[in-house]
Design a protein around this motif. Structure first.
Motif, PDB file in Angstrom:
ATOM      1  N   LEU A  10       1.011  -0.940   0.056  1.00  0.00           N
ATOM      2  CA  LEU A  10      -0.220   0.156   0.350  1.00  0.00           C
ATOM      3  C   LEU A  10       0.960   1.638  -0.323  1.00  0.00           C
ATOM      4  O   LEU A  10       1.211   1.276   0.985  1.00  0.00           O
ATOM      5  CB  LEU A  10      -1.032  -0.217   1.402  1.00  0.00           C
ATOM      6  CG  LEU A  10      -1.805   1.940   1.744  1.00  0.00           C
ATOM      7  CD1 LEU A  10      -2.835   1.418   0.449  1.00  0.00           C
ATOM      8  CD2 LEU A  10      -2.205   1.320   2.941  1.00  0.00           C
ATOM      9  N   TYR A  11       0.699   1.713  -0.568  1.00  0.00           N
ATOM     10  CA  TYR A  11       1.541   3.187  -0.967  1.00  0.00           C
ATOM     11  C   TYR A  11       0.829   4.119  -1.606  1.00  0.00           C
ATOM     12  O   TYR A  11       0.980   5.398  -2.510  1.00  0.00           O
ATOM     13  CB  TYR A  11       2.133   2.908  -2.689  1.00  0.00           C
ATOM     14  CG  TYR A  11       3.546   1.839  -1.925  1.00  0.00           C
ATOM     15  CD1 TYR A  11       4.756   1.813  -0.847  1.00  0.00           C
ATOM     16  CD2 TYR A  11       2.884   0.675  -2.933  1.00  0.00           C
ATOM     17  CE1 TYR A  11       5.560   0.806  -0.692  1.00  0.00           C
ATOM     18  CE2 TYR A  11       4.639  -0.334  -2.618  1.00  0.00           C
ATOM     19  CZ  TYR A  11       5.109  -0.043  -1.838  1.00  0.00           C
ATOM     20  OH  TYR A  11       5.771  -1.268  -1.460  1.00  0.00           O
ATOM     21  N   VAL A  12      -0.576   4.873  -1.157  1.00  0.00           N
ATOM     22  CA  VAL A  12      -1.134   5.825  -1.493  1.00  0.00           C
ATOM     23  C   VAL A  12      -1.332   7.298  -1.474  1.00  0.00           C
ATOM     24  O   VAL A  12      -2.514   8.143  -1.905  1.00  0.00           O
ATOM     25  CB  VAL A  12      -2.888   5.328  -2.031  1.00  0.00           C
ATOM     26  CG1 VAL A  12      -3.416   4.269  -2.639  1.00  0.00           C
ATOM     27  CG2 VAL A  12      -3.257   4.837  -0.448  1.00  0.00           C
ATOM     28  N   SER A  13      -0.647   7.154   0.327  1.00  0.00           N
ATOM     29  CA  SER A  13      -1.233   8.799   0.910  1.00  0.00           C
ATOM     30  C   SER A  13      -0.709   9.413  -0.304  1.00  0.00           C
ATOM     31  O   SER A  13       0.729   9.439  -0.703  1.00  0.00           O
ATOM     32  CB  SER A  13      -0.320   8.383   2.318  1.00  0.00           C
ATOM     33  OG  SER A  13      -1.200   7.764   3.305  1.00  0.00           O
ATOM     34  N   VAL A  14      -0.954  10.839  -0.095  1.00  0.00           N
ATOM     35  CA  VAL A  14      -0.603  11.893  -0.502  1.00  0.00           C
ATOM     36  C   VAL A  14      -0.249  12.891   0.345  1.00  0.00           C
ATOM     37  O   VAL A  14      -1.225  13.384   0.943  1.00  0.00           O
ATOM     38  CB  VAL A  14      -1.200  12.135  -2.025  1.00  0.00           C
ATOM     39  CG1 VAL A  14      -1.346  11.039  -2.831  1.00  0.00           C
ATOM     40  CG2 VAL A  14      -2.589  13.036  -1.413  1.00  0.00           C
ATOM     41  N   GLY A  15       0.132  13.710   0.233  1.00  0.00           N
ATOM     42  CA  GLY A  15       0.364  15.156   0.609  1.00  0.00           C
ATOM     43  C   GLY A  15       0.854  16.147   0.485  1.00  0.00           C
ATOM     44  O   GLY A  15       2.293  15.976  -0.187  1.00  0.00           O
ATOM     45  N   GLY A  16       1.174  17.713   0.693  1.00  0.00           N
ATOM     46  CA  GLY A  16       1.965  18.445   0.267  1.00  0.00           C
ATOM     47  C   GLY A  16       2.193  18.777  -1.361  1.00  0.00           C
ATOM     48  O   GLY A  16       1.419  18.146  -2.406  1.00  0.00           O
ATOM     49  N   GLY A  49       4.027   0.827   2.578  1.00  0.00           N
ATOM     50  CA  GLY A  49       5.289   0.556   2.209  1.00  0.00           C
ATOM     51  C   GLY A  49       5.238   2.091   1.983  1.00  0.00           C
ATOM     52  O   GLY A  49       4.526   3.118   2.507  1.00  0.00           O
ATOM     53  N   SER A  50       6.024   2.891   1.249  1.00  0.00           N
ATOM     54  CA  SER A  50       7.035   4.149   1.288  1.00  0.00           C
ATOM     55  C   SER A  50       7.590   4.338  -0.223  1.00  0.00           C
ATOM     56  O   SER A  50       8.633   3.732  -0.192  1.00  0.00           O
ATOM     57  CB  SER A  50       7.333   4.590   2.039  1.00  0.00           C
ATOM     58  OG  SER A  50       7.805   6.006   1.751  1.00  0.00           O
ATOM     59  N   ASP A  51       7.217   5.291  -1.101  1.00  0.00           N
ATOM     60  CA  ASP A  51       7.909   6.251  -1.918  1.00  0.00           C
ATOM     61  C   ASP A  51       6.505   7.287  -1.584  1.00  0.00           C
ATOM     62  O   ASP A  51       7.817   8.241  -2.978  1.00  0.00           O
ATOM     63  CB  ASP A  51       6.735   5.499  -3.544  1.00  0.00           C
ATOM     64  CG  ASP A  51       5.532   6.007  -3.734  1.00  0.00           C
ATOM     65  OD1 ASP A  51       4.931   6.483  -2.515  1.00  0.00           O
ATOM     66  OD2 ASP A  51       5.153   6.379  -4.574  1.00  0.00           O
ATOM     67  N   ALA A  52       7.573   7.638  -0.913  1.00  0.00           N
ATOM     68  CA  ALA A  52       7.760   8.905  -0.143  1.00  0.00           C
ATOM     69  C   ALA A  52       8.986   9.170  -0.439  1.00  0.00           C
ATOM     70  O   ALA A  52       9.991   8.905  -0.813  1.00  0.00           O
ATOM     71  CB  ALA A  52       7.963   8.646   1.262  1.00  0.00           C
ATOM     72  N   GLY A  53       8.988  10.757  -1.254  1.00  0.00           N
ATOM     73  CA  GLY A  53      10.570  11.793  -1.581  1.00  0.00           C
ATOM     74  C   GLY A  53      10.833  12.154  -2.435  1.00  0.00           C
ATOM     75  O   GLY A  53      11.222  12.264  -2.975  1.00  0.00           O
ATOM     76  N   GLY A  55       8.630  13.241  -4.567  1.00  0.00           N
ATOM     77  CA  GLY A  55       8.051  14.246  -5.539  1.00  0.00           C
ATOM     78  C   GLY A  55       7.110  14.995  -4.528  1.00  0.00           C
ATOM     79  O   GLY A  55       6.966  14.182  -3.606  1.00  0.00           O
ATOM     80  N   PRO A  56       6.856  16.385  -4.732  1.00  0.00           N
ATOM     81  CA  PRO A  56       6.428  17.190  -3.848  1.00  0.00           C
ATOM     82  C   PRO A  56       5.009  16.761  -3.180  1.00  0.00           C
ATOM     83  O   PRO A  56       4.740  16.940  -1.586  1.00  0.00           O
ATOM     84  CB  PRO A  56       5.336  18.532  -4.708  1.00  0.00           C
ATOM     85  CG  PRO A  56       7.181  18.311  -5.415  1.00  0.00           C
ATOM     86  CD  PRO A  56       7.192  16.837  -6.157  1.00  0.00           C
ATOM     87  N   VAL A  57       4.392  15.576  -3.648  1.00  0.00           N
ATOM     88  CA  VAL A  57       3.482  15.343  -3.168  1.00  0.00           C
ATOM     89  C   VAL A  57       3.277  14.063  -2.114  1.00  0.00           C
ATOM     90  O   VAL A  57       2.810  13.430  -1.620  1.00  0.00           O
ATOM     91  CB  VAL A  57       1.792  14.948  -3.996  1.00  0.00           C
ATOM     92  CG1 VAL A  57       1.364  16.326  -4.897  1.00  0.00           C
ATOM     93  CG2 VAL A  57       2.504  14.292  -4.852  1.00  0.00           C
ATOM     94  N   LYS A  58       4.159  13.824  -2.835  1.00  0.00           N
ATOM     95  CA  LYS A  58       4.817  12.732  -1.637  1.00  0.00           C
ATOM     96  C   LYS A  58       6.038  12.811  -0.769  1.00  0.00           C
ATOM     97  O   LYS A  58       6.763  12.211  -0.838  1.00  0.00           O
ATOM     98  CB  LYS A  58       5.653  11.402  -2.793  1.00  0.00           C
ATOM     99  CG  LYS A  58       4.298  10.051  -3.023  1.00  0.00           C
ATOM    100  CD  LYS A  58       3.617   9.898  -2.307  1.00  0.00           C
ATOM    101  CE  LYS A  58       2.639   9.001  -3.559  1.00  0.00           C
ATOM    102  NZ  LYS A  58       1.978   7.331  -1.963  1.00  0.00           N
ATOM    103  N   PRO A  59       5.839  13.425   0.345  1.00  0.00           N
ATOM    104  CA  PRO A  59       6.787  14.013   1.063  1.00  0.00           C
ATOM    105  C   PRO A  59       7.293  12.765   2.089  1.00  0.00           C
ATOM    106  O   PRO A  59       6.813  11.632   2.060  1.00  0.00           O
ATOM    107  CB  PRO A  59       6.568  15.349   2.043  1.00  0.00           C
ATOM    108  CG  PRO A  59       4.864  15.353   1.673  1.00  0.00           C
ATOM    109  CD  PRO A  59       4.842  14.483   0.140  1.00  0.00           C
ATOM    110  N   HIS A  60       8.340  12.925   2.718  1.00  0.00           N
ATOM    111  CA  HIS A  60       8.985  11.684   3.776  1.00  0.00           C
ATOM    112  C   HIS A  60       8.010  11.183   5.063  1.00  0.00           C
ATOM    113  O   HIS A  60       8.534  10.460   5.443  1.00  0.00           O
ATOM    114  CB  HIS A  60      10.245  12.053   3.454  1.00  0.00           C
ATOM    115  CG  HIS A  60      10.870  11.981   3.146  1.00  0.00           C
ATOM    116  ND1 HIS A  60      11.702  10.536   2.459  1.00  0.00           N
ATOM    117  CD2 HIS A  60      12.057  13.077   1.798  1.00  0.00           C
ATOM    118  CE1 HIS A  60      12.811  11.155   0.694  1.00  0.00           C
ATOM    119  NE2 HIS A  60      12.476  12.099   0.942  1.00  0.00           N
ATOM    120  N   ASN A  61       7.781  12.483   5.254  1.00  0.00           N
ATOM    121  CA  ASN A  61       6.418  12.047   6.252  1.00  0.00           C
ATOM    122  C   ASN A  61       5.095  10.578   5.857  1.00  0.00           C
ATOM    123  O   ASN A  61       4.052  11.151   6.951  1.00  0.00           O
ATOM    124  CB  ASN A  61       6.248  13.435   6.644  1.00  0.00           C
ATOM    125  CG  ASN A  61       5.091  14.659   6.322  1.00  0.00           C
ATOM    126  OD1 ASN A  61       5.471  13.665   4.920  1.00  0.00           O
ATOM    127  ND2 ASN A  61       4.656  14.753   6.764  1.00  0.00           N
TER     128      ASN A  61
END
Length: 137
Positions: A10-16, A49-53, A55-61
């Protein structure tokens, strides 16, 4: 895939990020979450999981928000937590030493304010992090 024991990520959260990018992803998030909810109900192993970082809509947090997303889908909060700890360690081949609290396991701990069984969003309120038993923040 379900019958073969495939573990789903699961990698769907978005923000920023710019509003137009966020809106484009957010429009898909509910459909994707519904799919993961259906997989869980069928007995699939779903890990966070995380594909954070990337791009802007996927920050590390964003990583911990996956627990909240799964709980919102009806996954028992502690099962949602396992999705980012002990269950997630399996496909990484670190189970046994990561994702659990036990003798001989790495002492990587996330301290939260709150009761995760009652409020999965408590995973977003982190006053301390320990890596190999040493407080890093």
């Amino acid at each position: 895939m379900l019958l073969s024991g495939t573990i789903f990520g699961l990698y769907v959260s978005v923000g920023g990020g710019p509003a137009r990018e966020h809106e484009a992803l957010a429009a898909c998030v509910e459909a994707i979450l519904d799919t993961y909810g259906a997989l869980h109900k069928l007995g699939a192993d779903v890990v966070i999981g995380s594909d954070a970082g990337i791009g802007p809509v996927k920050p590390h947090n964003l990583f911990a928000r996956g627990v909240v997303d799964l709980a919102r889908l009806g996954v028992v909060p502690l099962d949602a937590l396992k999705s980012m700890t002990s269950l997630a360690a399996r496909p990484c081949r670190t189970d046994g030493r990561k994702g659990r609290i036990a003798a001989s396991a790495d002492a990587d701990l996330l301290v939260v304010n709150g009761d995760l069984e009652r409020d999965p969003a408590a995973v977003l309120d982190v006053p301390a992090v320990f890596r190999s038993g040493i407080r890093v923040c």
